[in-house]
Design a protein around this motif. Structure first.
Motif, PDB file in Angstrom:
ATOM      1  N   PHE A 149      -3.230 -36.375  31.099  1.00 36.78           N
ATOM      2  CA  PHE A 149      -1.854 -35.890  30.963  1.00 36.78           C
ATOM      3  C   PHE A 149      -1.046 -36.789  30.041  1.00 36.78           C
ATOM      4  CE2 PHE A 149      -3.470 -34.394  35.067  1.00 36.78           C
ATOM      5  CZ  PHE A 149      -3.404 -33.041  34.811  1.00 36.78           C
ATOM      6  N   ASP A 150      -1.722 -37.752  29.444  1.00 37.07           N
ATOM      7  CA  ASP A 150      -1.090 -38.730  28.585  1.00 37.07           C
ATOM      8  C   ASP A 150       0.229 -39.186  29.214  1.00 37.07           C
ATOM      9  OD1 ASP A 150      -1.193 -40.340  26.300  1.00 37.07           O
ATOM     10  OD2 ASP A 150       0.274 -39.070  25.277  1.00 37.07           O
ATOM     11  N   TYR A 151       0.101 -39.586  30.469  1.00 39.13           N
ATOM     12  CA  TYR A 151       1.276 -39.969  31.251  1.00 39.13           C
ATOM     13  C   TYR A 151       1.862 -41.295  30.767  1.00 39.13           C
ATOM     14  CZ  TYR A 151       4.135 -41.959  34.799  1.00 39.13           C
ATOM     15  OH  TYR A 151       5.190 -42.556  35.407  1.00 39.13           O
ATOM     16  N   HIS A 152       3.173 -41.308  30.576  1.00 40.61           N
ATOM     17  CA  HIS A 152       3.883 -42.547  30.228  1.00 40.61           C
ATOM     18  C   HIS A 152       4.939 -42.843  31.279  1.00 40.61           C
ATOM     19  CE1 HIS A 152       1.994 -41.766  26.361  1.00 40.61           C
ATOM     20  NE2 HIS A 152       2.358 -42.970  25.955  1.00 40.61           N
ATOM     21  N   GLU A 153       5.173 -44.121  31.498  1.00 40.95           N
ATOM     22  CA  GLU A 153       6.159 -44.594  32.469  1.00 40.95           C
ATOM     23  C   GLU A 153       7.470 -43.800  32.359  1.00 40.95           C
ATOM     24  OE1 GLU A 153       5.507 -47.345  34.554  1.00 40.95           O
ATOM     25  OE2 GLU A 153       7.465 -47.142  35.516  1.00 40.95           O
ATOM     26  N   GLY A 154       7.961 -43.370  33.509  1.00 43.43           N
ATOM     27  CA  GLY A 154       9.274 -42.717  33.534  1.00 43.43           C
ATOM     28  C   GLY A 154       9.212 -41.194  33.426  1.00 43.43           C
TER      29      GLY A 154
END
Ligand code: 6R9
Length: 645
Positions: free
Chosen positions: A289-294
């Protein structure tokens, strides 16, 4: 199948964790040096005692054994909660959106910590200890996640049973894993309708007695409490401290059991353990999900399925993400609900099932286009093959042509996503799950088990282990071996058919066994058949899937009645009600055909191939029927076939 290719947009690659060159390099290393690769990536979670051994696995048919990080110790709830407090204590861990659009709640990591600790202490108070099995039969409320994490905290093994299952199905699952404690709610709420969860537990407990039932108050509806067995969660929680030390668990200690349907017999208790599962769930969540902080991440599954375990609870929370949990259904109060929720909570990543996409596509574009969806960045699909039409609609209308779609192929057994695009690395082809995740080695075999090279079509196997893999069928290791490693000895057999194209992309074609996929829910045809023959008027039944516009597959039941029974429409309705009662609404037959006889071989085996063809309306290609004991039954079946939806 569609041949259109959607290249990775430059702005997606620019922010991505993984671009194509990195994918190639990391993938190569993951299969050439699994110990080195996973030894490094295993450190993404916190260990109490670090592991020194990484991979110790064997797919040898005579000795299947799967262990990862086996001398490490950890606590899964500490990884999903405690370790985020310092940096992210005030950040939302869970955004809960109620069935009623006027109801929502934000639970920060500090809140989550307090709630999970309390829940763990309540379970302690009920006598639950490390290694005990706890059945969770809950609606989609935050307490479901608290309960799972509380089990993990004290080392109890949870078995979440989907709230749509009947009392009988629940009893079967309580009995199979010998669980003595059930966590439930008074009632669930879905699409404005109440689900009698506690009353179902009472009925189940008549067949499978339990020592304790913990009841969370959701609707305040009138329910019976049995003295000495049932307790209200809120009353117990008031009495306990909000501190409970996480138990040190071995990497290979069980985390949960989740029942799933197979081609034969009763549902299997798929068992997952702690260390490898969490490493794999968190790593796939971040990269796929190419998750990034926030970011705000929303998976619309129910925690009763594996998708809810890995991608609502464990993966996102291990990563310190904000996970949205939705109590309701896609079409309530109206078919714009998903997109309204996306706008309301500024959702960035949205993960759902093709059946929901098809249903909403049918409701008209205006329900989508009247919402903004500008926060959306990435879309995901899971549960069944997504047809290119639905993919294209999802991409163009929901995603406004700017959000990549990750079509993620995996199974309850695999613990996490195995074949999927990575948004910054993989060019997309509508309908293809594309390429393997790190460490995953798919192969295509023919019916004799011969490996097919290059562009080919056959059965999908995985040739070596990955950390999220199930370890056994609870209480029945032999069944684990027979189900997954006996068809093609030495390989994990997925039960799925698959095509690989000239670019090495994988296209899952659907189940090749007697499992059907109805609205993304796995159903064993044998289970529906045994529910049908349990009815006193039924002598024999055969169940197959047929193509269904919205559900993907519908359930088609051929039923032979007992001597002297009248084949009426009323009886059809009664049989549908009966199956709902025996298994649950998800197993309701869509079409029932009364058949005086079923096509059988001379040795008495039902020829399902023929029944499938008739249900699909492709009876011109029935193939050879000469081996049937009585070939004339086929003509009757064709003449009386039911019209497909
Ligand atoms: C995660 C989940 C597993 C079965 C699997 C396959 C089908 C899941 C898919 C897909 C094509 C996808 N399936 N994802 N088929 N493309 N992206 O759904 O687990 O409930 O165990 O079902 O679902 O047939 O074997 P589970």
């Amino acid at each position: 199948m569609s041949d259109t290719v959607f290249p990775v947009p430059a702005e997606v690659a620019a922010r991505a964790h993984i671009v194509d060159a990195q994918y190639q390099e990391m993938y190569r290393r993951s299969v050439e040096d699994p110990d080195g690769f996973w030894g490094e990536h295993g450190k993404r979670i916190d260990w109490i005692k670090p592991y020194t051994r990484v991979k110790n696995t064997s797919f040898d048919y005579h000795n299947v054994s799967i262990k990862w990080f086996e001398d490490g110790t950890l606590n899964v709830s500490a990884n999903c909660v405690d370790r985020h407090l310092e940096k992210r204590g005030d950040k939302p861990a869970i955004i809960w959106e109620g069935d009623d659009p006027n109801e929502h709640k934000v639970i920060t990591y500090n809140d989550l910590h307090r709630e999970v600790n309390k829940f763990a202490n309540v379970l302690h108070g009920q006598g639950v200890k490390k290694g005990d099995r706890v059945t969770i039969y809950m609606p989609m409320i935050p307490e479901a996640a608290y309960a799972m994490l509380a089990c993990a905290r004290i080392g109890a093994i949870h078995s979440v049973v989907f709230g749509g299952f009947s009392p009988d199905s629940l009893a079967q699952r309580i009995e199979d894993c010998k669980s003595e404690c059930v966590i439930t709610a008074d009632e669930g709420l879905r699409g404005g309708r109440k689900v009698p969860l506690k009353s179902n537990v009472d009925k189940a407990a008549e067949k499978a007695p339990v020592k304790s039932v913990v009841v969370v108050r959701r609707t305040g509806g009138d329910i019976a409490m049995r003295e000495g067995r049932d307790v209200w969660y809120h009353e117990e929680a008031d009495r306990v401290s909000d501190h409970c030390r996480p138990v040190e668990m071995n990497a290979e200690d069980p985390l949960f059991i989740l029942y799933t349907s197979g081609s034969t017999g009763k549902p299997k208790g798929v068992m997952h353990t702690s260390g490898g599962y969490l490493v794999y769930a968190s790593m796939t969540h971040e990269y796929v999900f190419d998750y990034h902080e926030g970011e705000i991440y929303w998976c619309t599954a129910d925690v009763g399925w594996v998708t809810g375990h890995s991608y609502i609870v464990y993966g996102p929370l291990a990563n310190g993400a904000t996970t949205l949990m939705f109590e309701g259904v896609p079409t309530y109060p109206g078919p714009g609900r998903f997109w309204e929720v996306c706008d309301k909570h500024d959702v960035n990543i949205f993960y759902t099932a093709p059946t929901a996409i098809r249903a909403l596509m049918g409701a008209g574009d205006e329900h989508v286009t009247q919402t903004s969806r500008k926060s959306l960045r990435l879309l995901g699909s899971v549960g069944e093959p997504i047809n290119p039409e639905a993919w294209t609609w999802y991409y163009n209308v929901v995603g406004d042509g700017r959000c990549p779609i990750v079509d993620t192929w995996w199974q309850t057994e695999t613990g996490g996503i195995l074949i999927t695009p990575l948004p910054g690395a993989t060019d997309l082809k509508p309908g293809s799950a594309t390429r393997p995740f790190f460490g995953v080695q798919p192969a295509i075999v023919d019916s004799e088990g011969k490996f097919l090279e290059g562009a080919s079509e056959g059965n999908l196997v995985i040739t070596d282990s990955w950390p999220g893999q199930m370890r056994t069928v609870y209480g029945d290791h032999e069944r684990f071996i027979q189900t997954y490693f006996a068809t093609y000895k030495g390989q994990y057999f997925t039960g799925d058919g698959c095509r690989r194209d000239e670019d090495g992309y994988y296209w899952i074609t659907g189940r090749v066994d007697d499992v059907i996929n109805v609205s993304g829910h796995r159903m064993g045809t044998a289970e529906v058949e045994s529910a049908l023959v349990a009815h006193p008027k039924v002598s024999e039944a055969a169940v197959v899937g047929y193509p269904h516009d919205i559900k993907g597959q519908g359930i088609y039941a051929y039923v032979t009645l007992m001597e002297g029974q009248e084949p009426t429409d009323e009886l059809k309705k009664e049989l549908v009600r009966h199956v709902r009662n025996e298994i649950g609404p998800i197993a309701s037959p869509d079409l029932i055909q009364f058949a005086p006889g079923l096509p059988k071989t001379r040795s008495g085996k039902i020829m399902r191939r023929i029944l499938r063809k008739i249900a699909e309306d492709s009876f011109d290609s029935l193939g050879d029927t000469s081996t049937l004991a009585d070939p004339t039954v086929v003509d009757d079946l064709i003449d009386n076939r039911q019209n497909r939806a």
